[in-house]
Structures are given as structure tokens and as C-alpha cells.
Motif scaffolding. Structure first.
Motif, mmCIF file in Angstrom:
data_model
loop_
_atom_site.group_PDB
_atom_site.id
_atom_site.type_symbol
_atom_site.label_atom_id
_atom_site.label_comp_id
_atom_site.label_asym_id
_atom_site.label_seq_id
_atom_site.Cartn_x
_atom_site.Cartn_y
_atom_site.Cartn_z
ATOM 1 N N GLY A 1 0.830 -1.511 0.071
ATOM 2 C CA GLY A 1 0.552 0.387 0.146
ATOM 3 C C GLY A 1 0.969 1.742 -0.091
ATOM 4 N N GLU A 2 0.017 2.190 -0.564
ATOM 5 C CA GLU A 2 0.749 3.528 -0.382
ATOM 6 C C GLU A 2 -0.456 4.561 0.126
ATOM 7 O OE1 GLU A 2 2.596 4.929 -4.661
ATOM 8 O OE2 GLU A 2 0.588 3.845 -5.451
ATOM 9 N N VAL B 1 -5.299 10.018 -0.999
ATOM 10 C CA VAL B 1 -5.465 8.726 -1.728
ATOM 11 C C VAL B 1 -4.993 7.386 -1.486
ATOM 12 C CG1 VAL B 1 -6.516 7.336 -3.962
ATOM 13 C CG2 VAL B 1 -6.435 9.875 -3.096
ATOM 14 N N ARG C 1 -4.078 3.848 -1.394
ATOM 15 C CA ARG C 1 -3.866 2.450 -2.708
ATOM 16 C C ARG C 1 -3.029 1.525 -2.419
ATOM 17 N NH1 ARG C 1 -5.101 5.682 -7.970
ATOM 18 N NH2 ARG C 1 -4.359 3.702 -8.603
ATOM 19 N N GLY D 1 -2.252 -1.082 -6.108
ATOM 20 C CA GLY D 1 -2.681 -0.535 -7.555
ATOM 21 C C GLY D 1 -4.024 -0.264 -7.355
ATOM 22 N N GLN D 2 -4.754 -0.405 -6.093
ATOM 23 C CA GLN D 2 -6.524 -0.522 -6.220
ATOM 24 C C GLN D 2 -6.602 1.105 -4.993
ATOM 25 O OE1 GLN D 2 -8.319 -2.381 -7.754
ATOM 26 N NE2 GLN D 2 -6.558 -3.562 -8.978
ATOM 27 N N ARG D 3 -7.325 1.588 -5.384
ATOM 28 C CA ARG D 3 -8.026 2.590 -5.180
ATOM 29 C C ARG D 3 -8.916 2.190 -4.080
ATOM 30 N NH1 ARG D 3 -9.274 8.789 -7.213
ATOM 31 N NH2 ARG D 3 -10.249 9.446 -5.540
ATOM 32 N N ILE D 4 -8.094 1.871 -2.477
ATOM 33 C CA ILE D 4 -8.674 1.886 -1.498
ATOM 34 C C ILE D 4 -10.000 3.249 -1.044
ATOM 35 C CG2 ILE D 4 -9.239 0.672 0.482
ATOM 36 C CD1 ILE D 4 -8.301 -0.938 -1.992
ATOM 37 N N THR E 1 -10.017 7.502 -0.031
ATOM 38 C CA THR E 1 -9.753 8.791 -0.405
ATOM 39 C C THR E 1 -10.937 9.812 1.410
ATOM 40 O OG1 THR E 1 -10.231 9.096 -2.361
ATOM 41 C CG2 THR E 1 -10.092 10.943 -1.284
#
Length: 549
Positions: free
Chosen positions: A93-94, A103, A105, A108-111, A113
Motif C-alpha cells: 500500500g501507499e 488517497v 492505494r 494499485g487499487q484505489r481504496i 480518499t
């Protein structure tokens, strides 16, 4: 790093309740106090929790146009999509910053905001909140996958069978144990309860006492069985991730009301102590008042211008006033008395009582009015309207008479108060009540002879007083007869009817003895033979002459 983030999250959750009302944030439109106030309302619009398998991960802020519940549902759906794909690494994650938002992520999936309003809700910097939330999501995804793996589900199923078998054994054991305990109590206690009943001279009912004891045993058994079933449900539902939220809510449904009742009881404890003391004081006052008026009723205490018959009715009025005053004092201390529901029920009951009890109140007031009016007392022979009889009981709502035909007559006190009451006993105790009867005698009979015969008939009648002496009045001189009225005193008003009957019989005998015809009620002409009965004809069959002593 994870330890540090965990420590920060713990501190944040602890300091939320102690947030400074003056703290502000340049990046938010509202103060921290407003955010804290709104955070306390997890209503789905202002704030909502992101929940996965019954565990709350974090909370998000919302507005009316974008409710927090929609944001929480969207984040949860993204987490589930991530967890359902085992090829994605939950720890990859990042946190990506973009202006006034960040955000999260993972793989690579946006989880999610997050915004400054979310950080103000938790009273934490936005970056710290994002890092902590990302780690919570990663750990939740790992647990999500592990709990839905085939080996874990098989193990949970096996554990479910063991728990079910254990619950069944416990249920059977509890039933058997309480059955044995019930038989033991019946052998050891039932005989003693019967002995207590005999020793109390049947004041204590053995059957009722035994039913109470049996009710306690049955209630305890029911509680034990319910506890076993609830424990089995909680353990069984907690084995699977799909049912785990129900397991956490199961005990909340039962324990939360109990907790509220317990908390309310503790908060109301000072008021309850006051109510208990008030009841003790009121009972003492009523007991002292009753003793005082009982002594007045028995004549041990004499009050000027206060009849003894007024004592107990006055006590009942005083009791009503004392209880009413106590209720007024106790009302603010009754738990829940300040609630709208309590007030509404009180008003409803008051309206129902006032509408349905108008005749009840009227009869009660009339009953007390009769007591102080002194028109009659128990044992008096009275006539109330069309009813005549002996006063048996004067109740608060009605007056009970026993008629001369031995009939029980109950007259509402409001009717008694509006009727004319004739009391035959009030003066009969002193000088006697005057019984009177009228006879019509022709003008050819000397009036002195008629008066003498009437007085002779009165002297023969038992129950009439010789002193004061009877007297005769000539009340009317009609076209054909003179109306003579015989008056005599009687001290026993309860035998009025029998005395009248004896008097009338004696009048007929005396007039027949002296050959004087009684002309009433109607007279048309002089008969050829006077209408009298000779003494030798007084006892034709089936009548029998009294034996001469």
C-alpha cells in the motif's frame, strides 16, 4: 513503525473525548468542537463507520449532499474487492497526497480518499490518519482471506459440532439437575411448609407458599437454559465471518437494556431512598391518626361539638388528604416522571378517571355529607323515599337497609342525599315514637265512650308505653262519621309493624265487646243490625281461642 502507528491511534481514540473546544484547523470549515459534537452522532449522514466482518476499521465524515454512509459503503466495497482477489498483496500500500486530500492505494487499487474533515473527526493529522487506516485495512484483508479459507471453515464446522454437542449435554444436565433438586426440595421443605401453615392457624397458605418456591426454582431453571442457548448462539455465530456481526449484536440486544436499567436504577437511587423514607413517614402518620380517631370513636377521647360517629369517617377523609399530599410530594422523585410518556399517561388516566367516575365521586361526597348531616346511624329504623327498613351499614358509596321483609336494599348515597329521610328511631330512644291510627265512628256513639275504648285497646297492646300516656284526637267531623285518631308512644321502632297489627286487632276486639260499629272506610246507611262481632263468635274455625292460664 506499526507499533508507533498503533500507539498514535490509541492516543487519538482516547483524546477524542477530551478535545479542546478552542482547537481549530485552518484546512477545515468547522471547529473541532463542532466535529466532536457531530462525531457523537454516528447517524450515517454526518459520520459513519467502515465495518468489515463486524470490526470497525475507521470513521469517515459526510455532508448532506454526500452522506457518510455512502462513503463508508464505497470504501467497504473496495476493501472486499481487494480481499476477494488473492493475487493482490494487501501490504503493498501507499498514501498519495493530492492537495487537501490523501488517497490510500493498495496493490494499485484505489481504496479510500480521506479529507481534513476526517482528520478533524479523529483529532489527528491527515497523514497519520491515512497511514494508520492503511495498516488497519491491510490487516483486515489478511483476516478476511484467512477466515474464508477452506481449512479454517472446516475447522469452524468441526468446532460448531463440538459446541452443539456440549450445549445439548448442558441442557440435558440442567434439566436433570433441576428435576433432582425439585424432588429434593419437595421431600425436605414441603413438610415444613405444612407445619408452618398449621402453626400459623391457616394464616399462611402452604399451597401458595409452595407455588412461590416452585416459581423461583422454575425461573432459575429457565434462566440457566436461556443462558446456555444464548452462549451456544454467540459461539456458533462467531465461528463464521458472515454471521459474526450477529454474534456481537446478540448480547448487545440483551445486555444493553439491562445496562440501561441498571444505570437508571443507580441514578435514581437517591430518589428511591427518598420515596422509601416518605412511605415510612406517611405510614407512621396514618397509624397515629387512626389510633387517635379510634379512641375518639370508643369514647376514650372526647372532643367538644364532635360526635363520636364522625370519628372514623373523619379518619378516612384525613387518610385521603394525607395520601394525596404524599403523592404530590413524591411525584417529582418518581423515576421517569419528567418524561413526556409519563406525563401523557398521567393525563390520559386523569381524563379517563374524571369522565368515568362522576357518579362514583358524587356518591362518595354524598356519603360523607350524610355522616356529618346526622340523619341516621346504623341500627335506626328509617324511611328513605319509598324504602323502609333498618340501617345495616353506611358505606362511602351506598347505604344498606334491611327491609321488614328481610330484604337487602342498597341505596346510592347521592339518592339518599336528595330524598326525604324519616327516622323513626332518633326520638324513640328518649321519649318514644308516636304510633297513630284512624277509625271512623258514627255520630250516634258517644265520643267519650269511643275515646275510652281506644285507650283500652292501646292499654292491651304490648310495646306501647303507659308513660307518656296514649291520647285520642278527633281529627275530622265528616258527613256521616267522626274520625278519631289514637296516638301512643313506642320505644322499639324496629317492631312498629307488629305493634300496629296488634293495636288494630285490639281496637276491633274492644269495639266488638261494647257493640260499637266501626263505620270507616265508607258509610252509606244505617244497617238493620249493627255490624259487630259478638265475643262468642271471635274464634270460628279454623281460629283457636288462647288457652286460659
Amino acid at each position: 513503525m506499526r507499533v508507533l502507528l498503533f500507539f498514535l491511534m490509541s492516543m487519538l481514540s482516547t483524546t477524542t473525548a477530551w478535545a479542546d473546544a478552542d482547537a481549530g484547523s485552518s484546512g477545515a470549515a468547522y471547529s473541532s468542537e463542532v466535529f466532536l459534537h457531530e462525531a457523537a452522532r454516528d447517524d450515517g449522514v454526518m459520520t459513519a463507520s467502515v465495518v468489515l466482518d463486524g470490526e470497525t476499521l475507521f470513521r469517515v465524515r459526510g455532508i448532506s449532499a454526500a452522506p457518510a454512509s455512502d462513503r463508508a459503503a464505497s470504501i467497504r466495497e473496495a476493501i472486499i474487492n481487494l480481499a476477494d482477489d488473492p493475487t493482490l498483496d494487501a501490504h503493498a500500500g501507499e498514501v498519495v497526497s493530492g492537495g487537501d486530500r490523501v488517497v490510500i492505494r493498495i496493490a494499485g487499487q484505489r481504496i479510500a480518499t480521506l479529507y481534513p474533515a476526517d482528520a478533524a473527526l479523529e483529532q489527528a493529522p491527515l497523514g497519520v490518519l491515512a497511514e494508520a487506516s492503511m495498516n488497519r485495512i491491510a490487516n483486515a484483508v489478511v483476516r478476511y482471506r484467512e477466515e474464508r479459507s477452506h481449512p479454517r471453515l472446516l475447522a469452524s464446522t468441526g468446532l460448531l459440532l463440538v459446541i452443539t454437542l456440549a450445549a445439548g449435554v448442558l441442557l440435558y444436565a440442567v434439566k436433570a439437575l433441576f428435576g433432582w433438586f425439585n424432588r429434593l426440595i419437595e421431600k425436605a421443605v414441603k413438610k415444613r411448609i405444612q407445619d408452618i401453615e398449621r402453626a400459623s392457624h391457616r394464616i399462611i397458605d402452604a399451597a401458595q407458599l409452595w407455588s412461590w418456591l416452585g416459581g423461583v426454582v422454575r425461573g432459575t431453571r429457565a434462566l440457566a437454559l436461556v443462558a446456555i442457548v444464548l452462549g451456544w448462539l454467540n459461539a456458533s455465530l462467531g465461528l463464521y465471518p458472515w454471521t459474526r456481526p450477529f454474534a456481537s449484536n446478540l448480547f448487545h440486544l440483551i445486555l444493553n437494556p439491562l445496562q440501561k436499567m441498571g444505570t437508571g436504577l443507580l441514578q435514581s437511587l437517591p430518589d428511591l431512598v427518598f420515596l422509601v423514607l416518605l412511605v415510612i413517614v406517611v405510614r407512621a402518620v396514618l397509624r397515629a391518626t387512626k389510633v387517635f380517631f379510634e379512641r375518639v370513636d370508643r369514647g376514650r377521647i372526647r372532643l367538644e361539638n364532635f360526635d363520636r360517629d364522625w370519628a372514623m369517617p373523619t379518619y378516612r377523609i384525613m387518610r385521603i388528604l394525607v395520601i394525596a399530599f404524599a403523592l404530590v410530594v413524591a411525584y417529582p422523585y418518581i423515576p421517569g416522571s419528567d418524561s413526556e410518556a409519563f406525563k401523557g399517561v398521567s393525563i390520559f388516566l386523569g381524563v379517563v378517571f374524571s369522565i368515568g367516575s362522576s357518579s362514583f365521586i358524587a356518591n362518595m361526597i354524598a356519603g360523607y355529607s350524610l355522616t356529618y348531616r346526622g340523619a341516621f346511624r346504623e341500627g335506626d329504623r328509617v324511611r328513605i323515599g319509598d324504602h323502609m327498613g333498618e340501617v345495616v351499614n353506611v358505606r362511602a358509596l351506598s347505604t344498606q337497609l334491611r327491609s321488614p321483609k328481610n330484604e337487602d336494599v342498597n341505596i346510592p348515597n347521592s339518592e339518599v342525599l336528595g330524598s326525604t329521610v324519616v327516622n323513626y328511631s332518633s326520638f324513640a330512644r328518649e321519649k318514644g315514637v308516636i304510633l297513630h291510627t284512624d277509625v271512623g265512628i258514627g255520630y250516634d256513639a258517644p265520643w267519650r265512650q269511643v275515646e275510652a275504648m281506644l285507650l283500652m285497646a292501646a292499654a292491651r297492646t304490648g310495646g306501647l308505653e303507659a308513660d307518656p300516656a296514649p291520647f285520642v284526637l278527633q281529627t275530622q267531623m265528616g258527613d256521616f262519621t267522626v274520625i278519631y285518631q289514637l296516638n301512643a308512644y313506642c320505644r322499639d321502632a324496629t317492631r312498629m309493624l307488629q305493634t300496629y297489627s296488634d293495636l288494630h286487632a285490639n281496637i276491633q276486639d274492644v269495639f266488638n265487646e261494647h257493640g260499637v260499629q266501626i263505620m270507616s272506610p265508607h258509610y252509606e246507611r244505617d244497617p238493620e243490625v249493627p255490624k259487630v262481632v259478638a265475643p262468642e263468635d271471635w274464634y270460628p274455625a279454623p281460629a283457636r281461642a288462647p288457652e286460659q292460664s
